[in-house]
Design a protein around this motif. Structure first.
Motif, PDB file in Angstrom:
ATOM      1  N   ARG A 291       0.832  -1.219   0.000  1.00  0.00           N
ATOM      2  CA  ARG A 291       0.000   0.000   0.000  1.00  0.00           C
ATOM      3  C   ARG A 291       0.862   1.263   0.000  1.00  0.00           C
ATOM      4  O   ARG A 291       0.576   2.222  -0.717  1.00  0.00           O
ATOM      5  N   VAL A 292       1.908   1.267   0.813  1.00  0.00           N
ATOM      6  CA  VAL A 292       2.756   2.449   0.938  1.00  0.00           C
ATOM      7  C   VAL A 292       3.510   2.738  -0.356  1.00  0.00           C
ATOM      8  O   VAL A 292       3.611   3.894  -0.787  1.00  0.00           O
ATOM      9  N   ASN A 293       4.013   1.695  -0.996  1.00  0.00           N
ATOM     10  CA  ASN A 293       4.900   1.870  -2.157  1.00  0.00           C
ATOM     11  C   ASN A 293       4.189   1.818  -3.498  1.00  0.00           C
ATOM     12  O   ASN A 293       4.732   2.299  -4.494  1.00  0.00           O
ATOM     13  N   ARG A 294       3.039   1.198  -3.546  1.00  0.00           N
ATOM     14  CA  ARG A 294       2.243   1.095  -4.782  1.00  0.00           C
ATOM     15  C   ARG A 294       3.103   0.645  -5.976  1.00  0.00           C
ATOM     16  O   ARG A 294       3.188   1.321  -7.001  1.00  0.00           O
ATOM     17  N   PRO A 295       3.754  -0.508  -5.865  1.00  0.00           N
ATOM     18  CA  PRO A 295       4.563  -1.000  -6.983  1.00  0.00           C
ATOM     19  C   PRO A 295       3.698  -1.336  -8.190  1.00  0.00           C
ATOM     20  O   PRO A 295       2.555  -1.778  -8.051  1.00  0.00           O
ATOM     21  N   ASP A 296       4.246  -1.123  -9.363  1.00  0.00           N
ATOM     22  CA  ASP A 296       3.555  -1.387 -10.619  1.00  0.00           C
ATOM     23  C   ASP A 296       3.759  -2.847 -11.001  1.00  0.00           C
ATOM     24  O   ASP A 296       4.869  -3.242 -11.365  1.00  0.00           O
ATOM     25  N   ALA A 297       2.704  -3.652 -10.947  1.00  0.00           N
ATOM     26  CA  ALA A 297       2.810  -5.086 -11.226  1.00  0.00           C
ATOM     27  C   ALA A 297       3.231  -5.371 -12.661  1.00  0.00           C
ATOM     28  O   ALA A 297       3.664  -6.482 -12.975  1.00  0.00           O
ATOM     29  N   ARG A 298       3.148  -4.371 -13.524  1.00  0.00           N
ATOM     30  CA  ARG A 298       3.563  -4.554 -14.938  1.00  0.00           C
ATOM     31  C   ARG A 298       5.045  -4.259 -15.129  1.00  0.00           C
ATOM     32  O   ARG A 298       5.566  -4.404 -16.232  1.00  0.00           O
ATOM     33  N   ASP A 299       5.722  -3.843 -14.076  1.00  0.00           N
ATOM     34  CA  ASP A 299       7.114  -3.403 -14.163  1.00  0.00           C
ATOM     35  C   ASP A 299       7.909  -4.053 -13.038  1.00  0.00           C
ATOM     36  O   ASP A 299       7.950  -3.557 -11.911  1.00  0.00           O
ATOM     37  N   ALA A 300       8.535  -5.183 -13.330  1.00  0.00           N
ATOM     38  CA  ALA A 300       9.222  -5.951 -12.288  1.00  0.00           C
ATOM     39  C   ALA A 300      10.365  -5.178 -11.650  1.00  0.00           C
ATOM     40  O   ALA A 300      10.653  -5.374 -10.462  1.00  0.00           O
ATOM     41  N   VAL A 301      11.030  -4.302 -12.389  1.00  0.00           N
ATOM     42  CA  VAL A 301      12.111  -3.513 -11.796  1.00  0.00           C
ATOM     43  C   VAL A 301      11.540  -2.561 -10.744  1.00  0.00           C
ATOM     44  O   VAL A 301      12.123  -2.378  -9.670  1.00  0.00           O
ATOM     45  N   ASP A 302      10.403  -1.981 -11.029  1.00  0.00           N
ATOM     46  CA  ASP A 302       9.729  -1.118 -10.066  1.00  0.00           C
ATOM     47  C   ASP A 302       9.372  -1.902  -8.807  1.00  0.00           C
ATOM     48  O   ASP A 302       9.549  -1.419  -7.679  1.00  0.00           O
ATOM     49  N   VAL A 303       8.883  -3.119  -8.992  1.00  0.00           N
ATOM     50  CA  VAL A 303       8.507  -3.970  -7.857  1.00  0.00           C
ATOM     51  C   VAL A 303       9.734  -4.317  -7.018  1.00  0.00           C
ATOM     52  O   VAL A 303       9.710  -4.226  -5.782  1.00  0.00           O
ATOM     53  N   LEU A 304      10.819  -4.703  -7.671  1.00  0.00           N
ATOM     54  CA  LEU A 304      12.056  -5.037  -6.946  1.00  0.00           C
ATOM     55  C   LEU A 304      12.577  -3.838  -6.158  1.00  0.00           C
ATOM     56  O   LEU A 304      13.014  -3.977  -5.018  1.00  0.00           O
ATOM     57  N   ALA A 305      12.539  -2.664  -6.761  1.00  0.00           N
ATOM     58  CA  ALA A 305      13.057  -1.469  -6.113  1.00  0.00           C
ATOM     59  C   ALA A 305      12.195  -1.057  -4.922  1.00  0.00           C
ATOM     60  O   ALA A 305      12.712  -0.644  -3.883  1.00  0.00           O
ATOM     61  N   LYS A 306      10.885  -1.193  -5.061  1.00  0.00           N
ATOM     62  CA  LYS A 306       9.984  -0.672  -4.033  1.00  0.00           C
ATOM     63  C   LYS A 306       9.749  -1.657  -2.888  1.00  0.00           C
ATOM     64  O   LYS A 306       9.718  -1.252  -1.720  1.00  0.00           O
ATOM     65  N   VAL A 307       9.554  -2.934  -3.179  1.00  0.00           N
ATOM     66  CA  VAL A 307       9.223  -3.885  -2.106  1.00  0.00           C
ATOM     67  C   VAL A 307      10.172  -5.080  -2.068  1.00  0.00           C
ATOM     68  O   VAL A 307       9.889  -6.082  -1.421  1.00  0.00           O
ATOM     69  N   GLY A 308      11.324  -4.969  -2.743  1.00  0.00           N
ATOM     70  CA  GLY A 308      12.292  -6.063  -2.749  1.00  0.00           C
ATOM     71  C   GLY A 308      13.425  -5.826  -1.769  1.00  0.00           C
ATOM     72  O   GLY A 308      13.219  -5.378  -0.648  1.00  0.00           O
TER      73      GLY A 308
END
Length: 351
Positions: free
Chosen positions: A221-238
Motif C-alpha cells: 500500500r505504501v509503495n504502490r509498486p507497478d505489477a507490470r514493471d518488475a524492476v519497479d517492484v524489486l526497487a519498491k518492495v524487494g
C-alpha cells in the motif's frame, strides 16, 4: 550488458536443432525410450543452450547474495539481524549448509556482500551500495537507479565467472527477514493476496505470522509498486539480495548458460526475471519444492516443476546444491551411456 535493455536482448531462444539432435541421441542410448524421464528432458534443455558446447565436465557454482533488510525493524523475523553477518563469515569459511551440500556435488560457492549491515568481511566479494536496504513498510527498498545498477552488476559478475570457466550457475541468498520482501514481490507479480504467500520463514512463531502478513500488505500500500514493471517492484518492495539473484538469473541467460533455482526467495527473483525477459525461463532449472507457504503459488505462476521434494526451507542455495547432482546425472547419462546401435540389443519401438 551496458544497459538493462542490452542485457535482455542478449538472452536468445534455445537452439531447437541442437535439442532435436540431443533427443535423437538420447533415444539411441542403451535403455527403453523415455525410461530416464526428466533426466532426458533436462539433458535436451541443456543441449539447447548456446553457451554450452558439450555436456561433459561442466563446472558448477552457486552465487549467494547476502544482504540485510530494513523491514527487520517491523518484527517480522525471529532470528537476530546480526546473524546475516555471522553466517556470511561462516559461509566464507565453508561451514554453512549450502557449502557442505555443494562440496558433495563438486560445486563451488561464491558468497557476495550485496548489502550486509556490517563491516566488510575479509576476502568476500562485494557489490554493496549500502548497509541494508530501506524499510519497505515505510518506503521503497531502494531507488530504481540502484536496482538497475545492481541487476547489471550481478549479471556482469555471472559473465565474468562464465569467462573463468563456470558453465552451470545456481542462486542462493542470505538475509534475515528476507522472506517478507520475497512475499511482497510474489504477491504483487502474481496478483495474489499476502495471506496466500506469507509463511513462517526462519521459524517465525505462528502467532506472529498475521503481523507479517499485515506488514507485507502495508509495504504494498505504501509503495504502490507497478505489477507490470518488475524492476519497479524489486526497487519498491524487494531488497538487495533479491535484486542480485534476479541479476544472476538474467546474466546466466545472457551467457546462454543454465541457472539452478533454489527455494522461495529464488522463485520471487525468477518471477521478476521472467517478466523482465520472458526468454530467460528456458535457462531456469527448478531444484526443490520449498516448504514455505507461498511456494506452490509461485511455482504455478512460473510453470516450473521442481525435481526435489524434501521439505527444505534453509535457503542459502541449499536446494540448488542438491540439484547440481541431478544436473551432473543428466550430463553423465548423455555423455557416457552406450548406444543401442553398438550393443546388439533390439528394442521394440513404442506405439
Amino acid at each position: 550488458m551496458g544497459t538493462l535493455t542490452e542485457l535482455v536482448t542478449a538472452i536468445r531462444p534455445l537452439d531447437t536443432q541442437k535439442m532435436q539432435g540431443a533427443s535423437r541421441h538420447i533415444d539411441g542410448l542403451v535403455k527403453p525410450t523415455n525410461s530416464l524421464g526428466r533426466l532426458e528432458s533436462l539433458a535436451i534443455q541443456l543441449s539447447g543452450m548456446w553457451g554450452i558446447d558439450r555436456l561433459d565436465n561442466l563446472q558448477k557454482e552457486i552465487i549467494v547474495m547476502c544482504a540485510d533488510h530494513g523491514v527487520f525493524d517491523e518484527g517480522v523475523a525471529a532470528t537476530p539481524k546480526e546473524v546475516t553477518w555471522i553466517q556470511a563469515i561462516n559461509m566464507q569459511k565453508g561451514l554453512t549448509g549450502v557449502c557442505v551440500l555443494a562440496r558433495n556435488s563438486q560445486t563451488s560457492v561464491l558468497p557476495v556482500d550485496i548489502g550486509i549491515d556490517g563491516e566488510p568481511i575479509d576476502n568476500m566479494l562485494s557489490l554493496k551500495l549500502s548497509r541494508g536496504c530501506g524499510n519497505i513498510a515505510q518506503g521503497p527498498a531502494m531507488t530504481r537507479q540502484d536496482a538497475e545498477r545492481l541487476l547489471l552488476a550481478s549479471a556482469g559478475l555471472v559473465k565474468k565467472r562464465a569467462q573463468e570457466g563456470i558453465s552451470v550457475f545456481g542462486v542462493g541468498e542470505l538475509g534475515i527477514a528476507n522472506t517478507t520482501p520475497a512475499s511482497a514481490i510474489i504477491s504483487v507479480l502474481t496478483g495474489c493476496a499476502p495471506h496466500d504467500v506469507v509463511g513462517i520463514g526462519a521459524n517465525l512463531p505462528q502467532d506472529r505470522v498475521q503481523h507479517k502478513e499485515a506488514i507485507v500488505g502495508q509495504a504494498i500500500r505504501v509503495n504502490r509498486p507497478d505489477a507490470r514493471d518488475a524492476v519497479d517492484v524489486l526497487a519498491k518492495v524487494g531488497g538487495y539480495d533479491l535484486v542480485g539473484m534476479t541479476g544472476v538469473i538474467l546474466g546466466a541467460g545472457a551467457c546462454g548458460l543454465p541457472v539452478v533455482l533454489d527455494g522461495f526467495l529464488s522463485y520471487a527473483a525468477a518471477i521478476a526475471a521472467c517478466q523482465i525477459a520472458p526468454e530467460v525461463k528456458n535457462y531456469c532449472i527448478p531444484s526443490h519444492f520449498s516448504a514455505e507457504k507461498g511456494a506452490k503459488r509461485a511455482l504455478e505462476h512460473l510453470g516450473l516443476e521442481p525435481f526435489i521434494h524434501l521439505d527444505l526451507r534453509l535457503g542459502e542455495g541449499s536446494g540448488a546444491a542438491l540439484a547440481m547432482s541431478i544436473v551432473s546425472a543428466a550430463c553423465a547419462m548423455y555423455c557416457e551411456m552406450g548406444l543401442l546401435s553398438q550393443s546388439g540389443i533390439r528394442l521394440p519401438v513404442p506405439a
